[in-house]
Write a protein that holds these residues in place. Structure first.
Motif, PDB file in Angstrom:
ATOM      1  N   PRO A  75       0.816  -1.222   0.000  1.00 43.62           N
ATOM      2  CA  PRO A  75       0.000   0.000   0.000  1.00 43.62           C
ATOM      3  C   PRO A  75       0.851   1.275   0.000  1.00 43.62           C
ATOM      4  N   LEU A  76       2.073   1.149   0.527  1.00 42.17           N
ATOM      5  CA  LEU A  76       2.915   2.340   0.662  1.00 42.17           C
ATOM      6  C   LEU A  76       3.179   3.037  -0.674  1.00 42.17           C
ATOM      7  N   VAL A  77       3.314   2.244  -1.739  1.00 40.36           N
ATOM      8  CA  VAL A  77       3.628   2.842  -3.043  1.00 40.36           C
ATOM      9  C   VAL A  77       2.439   3.677  -3.543  1.00 40.36           C
ATOM     10  N   GLY A  92      11.394  11.144   1.330  1.00 39.99           N
ATOM     11  CA  GLY A  92      12.131  10.390   2.338  1.00 39.99           C
ATOM     12  C   GLY A  92      11.192   9.312   2.870  1.00 39.99           C
ATOM     13  N   VAL A  93      11.717   8.083   3.020  1.00 39.10           N
ATOM     14  CA  VAL A  93      10.875   6.995   3.543  1.00 39.10           C
ATOM     15  C   VAL A  93      11.600   6.406   4.761  1.00 39.10           C
ATOM     16  N   ALA A  94      10.936   6.490   5.917  1.00 37.29           N
ATOM     17  CA  ALA A  94      11.570   5.968   7.144  1.00 37.29           C
ATOM     18  C   ALA A  94      11.671   4.457   7.060  1.00 37.29           C
ATOM     19  N   THR A 131       2.300  10.061  16.095  1.00 37.93           N
ATOM     20  CA  THR A 131       2.646  11.452  15.789  1.00 37.93           C
ATOM     21  C   THR A 131       4.102  11.504  15.326  1.00 37.93           C
ATOM     22  N   PRO A 132       4.339  11.335  14.026  1.00 37.92           N
ATOM     23  CA  PRO A 132       5.729  11.314  13.553  1.00 37.92           C
ATOM     24  C   PRO A 132       6.417  12.668  13.727  1.00 37.92           C
ATOM     25  N   ILE A 133       7.722  12.609  13.909  1.00 39.99           N
ATOM     26  CA  ILE A 133       8.511  13.845  14.052  1.00 39.99           C
ATOM     27  C   ILE A 133       8.973  14.288  12.669  1.00 39.99           C
ATOM     28  N   GLY A 185       2.485   9.954   8.525  1.00 41.72           N
ATOM     29  CA  GLY A 185       2.537   8.654   9.174  1.00 41.72           C
ATOM     30  C   GLY A 185       1.408   7.784   8.628  1.00 41.72           C
ATOM     31  N   VAL A 186       1.739   6.519   8.353  1.00 43.40           N
ATOM     32  CA  VAL A 186       0.732   5.597   7.831  1.00 43.40           C
ATOM     33  C   VAL A 186       0.640   4.418   8.799  1.00 43.40           C
ATOM     34  N   SER A 187      -0.576   4.122   9.256  1.00 41.67           N
ATOM     35  CA  SER A 187      -0.760   2.991  10.176  1.00 41.67           C
ATOM     36  C   SER A 187      -1.472   1.852   9.463  1.00 41.67           C
ATOM     37  N   LYS A 188      -1.727   0.792  10.187  1.00 44.15           N
ATOM     38  CA  LYS A 188      -2.263  -0.438   9.577  1.00 44.15           C
ATOM     39  C   LYS A 188      -3.736  -0.261   9.201  1.00 44.15           C
ATOM     40  N   SER A 189      -4.069  -0.692   7.997  1.00 39.65           N
ATOM     41  CA  SER A 189      -5.466  -0.579   7.551  1.00 39.65           C
ATOM     42  C   SER A 189      -6.340  -1.542   8.353  1.00 39.65           C
ATOM     43  N   PHE A 190      -7.590  -1.188   8.466  1.00 43.78           N
ATOM     44  CA  PHE A 190      -8.514  -2.013   9.257  1.00 43.78           C
ATOM     45  C   PHE A 190      -9.927  -1.893   8.667  1.00 43.78           C
ATOM     46  N   GLY A 208      18.540   0.909  14.034  1.00 42.30           N
ATOM     47  CA  GLY A 208      17.777   2.135  14.265  1.00 42.30           C
ATOM     48  C   GLY A 208      17.155   2.674  12.995  1.00 42.30           C
ATOM     49  N   LEU A 209      16.532   3.814  13.155  1.00 50.39           N
ATOM     50  CA  LEU A 209      15.760   4.418  12.073  1.00 50.39           C
ATOM     51  C   LEU A 209      16.660   5.188  11.098  1.00 50.39           C
ATOM     52  N   VAL A 210      16.450   4.956   9.801  1.00 49.09           N
ATOM     53  CA  VAL A 210      17.121   5.794   8.789  1.00 49.09           C
ATOM     54  C   VAL A 210      16.066   6.249   7.786  1.00 49.09           C
ATOM     55  N   GLU A 254      12.426   0.272  -6.306  1.00 45.23           N
ATOM     56  CA  GLU A 254      13.412   1.146  -5.673  1.00 45.23           C
ATOM     57  C   GLU A 254      13.262   1.130  -4.149  1.00 45.23           C
ATOM     58  N   LEU A 255      12.011   1.090  -3.688  1.00 46.19           N
ATOM     59  CA  LEU A 255      11.747   1.041  -2.246  1.00 46.19           C
ATOM     60  C   LEU A 255      12.338  -0.238  -1.641  1.00 46.19           C
ATOM     61  N   ALA A 256      12.130  -1.356  -2.348  1.00 46.42           N
ATOM     62  CA  ALA A 256      12.662  -2.642  -1.857  1.00 46.42           C
ATOM     63  C   ALA A 256      14.187  -2.593  -1.824  1.00 46.42           C
TER      64      ALA A 256
HETATM   65  N1  CAO Z   1      -1.904  -1.575   6.298  1.00 49.04           N
HETATM   66  C1  CAO Z   1      -1.974  -2.899   6.205  1.00 49.04           C
HETATM   67  N2  CAO Z   1      -0.983  -3.656   5.721  1.00 49.04           N
HETATM   68  C2  CAO Z   1       0.136  -3.031   5.338  1.00 49.04           C
HETATM   69  C3  CAO Z   1       0.277  -1.648   5.406  1.00 49.04           C
HETATM   70  C4  CAO Z   1      -0.809  -0.916   5.894  1.00 49.04           C
HETATM   71  N3  CAO Z   1      -0.761   0.410   6.011  1.00 49.04           N
HETATM   72  N4  CAO Z   1       1.494  -1.324   4.953  1.00 49.04           N
HETATM   73  C5  CAO Z   1       2.109  -2.459   4.622  1.00 49.04           C
HETATM   74  N5  CAO Z   1       1.286  -3.486   4.849  1.00 49.04           N
HETATM   75  C6  CAO Z   1       1.560  -4.894   4.609  1.00 49.04           C
HETATM   76  C7  CAO Z   1       2.240  -5.068   3.285  1.00 49.04           C
HETATM   77  O1  CAO Z   1       1.313  -5.139   2.239  1.00 49.04           O
HETATM   78  C8  CAO Z   1       2.991  -6.335   3.529  1.00 49.04           C
HETATM   79  O2  CAO Z   1       2.106  -7.428   3.447  1.00 49.04           O
HETATM   80  P1  CAO Z   1       2.058  -8.359   2.127  1.00 49.04           P
HETATM   81  O3  CAO Z   1       3.457  -8.828   1.925  1.00 49.04           O
HETATM   82  O4  CAO Z   1       1.107  -9.404   2.506  1.00 49.04           O
HETATM   83  O5  CAO Z   1       1.587  -7.496   1.042  1.00 49.04           O
HETATM   84  C9  CAO Z   1       3.383  -6.251   4.984  1.00 49.04           C
HETATM   85  O6  CAO Z   1       2.500  -5.311   5.568  1.00 49.04           O
HETATM   86  C10 CAO Z   1       4.797  -5.784   5.229  1.00 49.04           C
HETATM   87  O7  CAO Z   1       5.051  -4.612   4.506  1.00 49.04           O
HETATM   88  P2  CAO Z   1       6.473  -3.892   4.629  1.00 49.04           P
HETATM   89  O8  CAO Z   1       6.546  -3.130   5.872  1.00 49.04           O
HETATM   90  O9  CAO Z   1       7.541  -4.927   4.439  1.00 49.04           O
HETATM   91  O10 CAO Z   1       6.519  -2.984   3.356  1.00 49.04           O
HETATM   92  P3  CAO Z   1       6.096  -1.485   3.177  1.00 49.04           P
HETATM   93  O11 CAO Z   1       6.274  -1.176   1.748  1.00 49.04           O
HETATM   94  O12 CAO Z   1       4.774  -1.212   3.747  1.00 49.04           O
HETATM   95  O13 CAO Z   1       7.165  -0.659   4.027  1.00 49.04           O
HETATM   96  C11 CAO Z   1       9.273   0.039   4.779  1.00 49.04           C
HETATM   97  C12 CAO Z   1       8.495  -0.623   3.672  1.00 49.04           C
HETATM   98  C13 CAO Z   1      10.721   0.049   4.446  1.00 49.04           C
HETATM   99  C14 CAO Z   1       8.782   1.456   4.977  1.00 49.04           C
HETATM  100  C15 CAO Z   1       8.984  -0.746   6.070  1.00 49.04           C
HETATM  101  O14 CAO Z   1       9.460  -2.045   5.954  1.00 49.04           O
HETATM  102  C16 CAO Z   1       9.552  -0.128   7.309  1.00 49.04           C
HETATM  103  O15 CAO Z   1      10.749  -0.209   7.603  1.00 49.04           O
HETATM  104  N6  CAO Z   1       8.691   0.491   8.123  1.00 49.04           N
HETATM  105  C17 CAO Z   1       9.056   1.045   9.420  1.00 49.04           C
HETATM  106  C18 CAO Z   1       9.248   2.531   9.315  1.00 49.04           C
HETATM  107  C19 CAO Z   1       9.470   3.104  10.674  1.00 49.04           C
HETATM  108  O16 CAO Z   1      10.190   2.562  11.504  1.00 49.04           O
HETATM  109  N7  CAO Z   1       8.830   4.224  10.957  1.00 49.04           N
HETATM  110  C20 CAO Z   1       8.856   4.802  12.228  1.00 49.04           C
HETATM  111  C21 CAO Z   1       9.733   5.963  12.219  1.00 49.04           C
HETATM  112  S1  CAO Z   1       9.446   6.968  13.606  1.00 49.04           S
HETATM  113  O17 CAO Z   1       8.558   8.117  12.975  1.00 49.04           O
END
Ligand code: CAO
Length: 435
Positions: free
Chosen positions: A264-266, A302-304, A367-369, A379-384, A310-312, A330-332
């Motif tokens: 979903p992130l893309v 920028g993608v966290a 609440t992302p910084i 900030g994106v959280s888990k869909s429901f 730790g976080l980059v 590219e994200l992968a």
């Molecule tokens: N709701 C429900 N499911 C989700 C979702 C969402 N919002 N986002 C991702 N998913 C699912 C994906 O579809 C995937 O499932 P499938 O393989 O079945 O499709 C699974 O969750 C894992 O996804 P992912 O996290 O590996 O991939 P992504 O593209 O969503 O994210 C990345 C990539 C690099 C952003 C992520 O791996 C990551 O590191 N996230 C943490 C970022 C972080 O630490 N942020 C906090 C910083 S403090 O502000």
């Protein structure tokens, strides 16, 4: 003490006509013996004049700015419990100067409470200043701090005098250190805070010491600065991604054969680019002076990325010019390099907006910084699944929680709400992303 008594300036050495810079008591106050009454300031030092005995201030004979010498009358003190009487009628022989307590250099006296009773400098632990914090300092020291624009709260725990009293040199050391930090580019925001106390936890239980990773130490400094300097507000919203998810799931298997993992992130990234085009203030940086905005004509996101260390926040460039497949790949690739610790400095530079997705983990909102110099982060959280009332019935819809933190110096609340509403509309009908 019988009746009333004149309190005079005792022997203050060679000094004459010394200016009163502070008066610590007022008529009606009850003072203890040795409690400070006034502070004098010579060209070399400040000194407090203490009361030779306990009593009630019946009359003040001086005011701030007056010049006094040995023998000048400071106040009229009456015995506690005795009725106040006119001075002229009082048999009040002046105390012998040798009987009066010696003036105390300011570093040797305490802060006075401003309540009715003025106590002697014996219990530093109970000292409090109006500005807060436990500070043990004389009036001249407080005045000195004020003159230098140093909040006393910042000096808590820095006193090196007897029993932790604050000295002039402590203030000077603090100012010097603050200037040095400014020179080093740290704490240049006027927001210096008192240091966290270093605590020994072992009396409470077993403790293991684990050093912070290099990434955590580096990002911690930036996160702290951004959190303190930028006035953050977070706007929450939910996007209905039911059709988006149906499309994603339908395409997933085919794309996986091509080595593409469509998450979903893309889609969020593409929707964000559309929103940034519609709301250019979000694709901007604020000049450090705060008087102009740099509006960017590029869309680097920028993608966290969560890594074992730790976080980059690596940056994916020109997201407006890339399709979903290219962005997914590219994200992968960049998150893989991030996790292996292979990112270079330039991989993490040049973002115009950032996204932090915790959707793969869970949670409802956060609440992302802001990742300065960006002015906002999504900030994106888990869909429901949520029951949504449509056409007289509840229908299950897949909702994606969004948390947009923005710099309130640059973006108004209404603008932020419009931005997230726009994003929601893009995600609810991904055909719009083609427009
Ligand atoms: N709701 C429900 N499911 C989700 C979702 C969402 N919002 N986002 C991702 N998913 C699912 C994906 O579809 C995937 O499932 P499938 O393989 O079945 O499709 C699974 O969750 C894992 O996804 P992912 O996290 O590996 O991939 P992504 O593209 O969503 O994210 C990345 C990539 C690099 C952003 C992520 O791996 C990551 O590191 N996230 C943490 C970022 C972080 O630490 N942020 C906090 C910083 S403090 O502000």
């Amino acid at each position: 003490m019988a009746g009333i008594e004149e309190i005079k300036v005792p022997d203050i050495g060679d000094y004459k006509e010394v200016e009163i810079i502070e008066i610590a008591v007022k008529v009606g106050d009850v003072v203890e013996a040795d409690a400070s009454l006034i502070t004098l300031e010579t060209d070399k030092a400040a000194m407090d004049i203490p009361s030779p005995k306990a009593g009630r201030i019946q009359e003040m004979k001086v005011k701030v700015g007056d010049k006094v010498s040995k023998g000048s009358v400071i106040a009229i003190l009456s015995a506690i419990g005795e009725a106040a009487a006119p001075v002229a009628a009082a048999p009040a022989p002046a105390p012998k100067s040798e009987a009066a307590p010696a003036p105390t250099p300011v570093a040797e006296v305490k802060t006075f409470p401003t309540e009715k009773t003025v106590t002697a400098p014996t219990k530093p632990a109970s000292d409090h200043l109006a500005e807060g914090g436990d500070i043990y300092a004389g009036p001249a020291i407080r005045r000195y701090a004020r003159e230098l624009g140093v909040s006393l709260a910042l000096l808590a725990g820095r006193g090196t005098g007897q029993k932790g009293r604050l000295l002039r040199t402590d203030i000077e050391k603090f100012v010097k250190e603050s200037l040095q930090k400014l020179g080093n580019g740290e704490g240049g925001t006027g927001t210096a805070l008192p240091k966290m106390p270093s605590i020994d936890f072992t009396p409470f239980g077993e403790v293991e010491v684990s050093p912070l990773s290099r990434i955590k130490k580096l990002s911690g400094v930036n996160l702290h600065r951004n959190w303190v300097v930028i006035p953050h507000v977070t706007q929450f919203d939910e996007a209905d991604i039911t059709t988006l998810e149906a499309f994603r799931v339908a395409e997933k298997a085919t794309l996986e054969k091509e080595g593409v993992r469509l998450t979903p992130l893309v889609f969020v990234m593409k929707a964000v680019v559309a929103a940034l085009k519609a709301f250019p203030n979000f694709n901007a940086s604020l000049d450090p002076e705060g008087d102009k905005l740099y509006l960017k004509r590029y869309y680097h996101l920028g993608v966290a990325v969560d890594t074992p260390n730790g976080l980059v926040v690596p940056v994916i460039r020109d997201c407006d010019q890339k399709g979903m497949k290219a962005l997914s790949m590219e994200l992968a690739e960049i998150s893989e390099r991030a996790r292996k610790g292979q990112l270079k400095a330039q991989d993490m530079q040049g973002s115009s907006f950032s996204i932090s997705s915790l959707g793969g983990i869970g949670g409802t909102a956060f609440t992302p910084i802001i990742n300065a110099p960006d002015v906002a982060i999504l900030g994106v959280s888990k869909s429901f699944i949520k029951p949504v009332y449509e056409d007289n019935a509840f229908v299950p819809r897949l909702m994606l929680p969004l948390s947009l933190s923005y710099d309130h110096r640059v973006i108004d609340g209404a603008e932020a709400a419009r931005f997230t509403r726009y994003l929601v509309a893009q995600l609810a009908d991904i055909r719009r992303l083609l427009l």
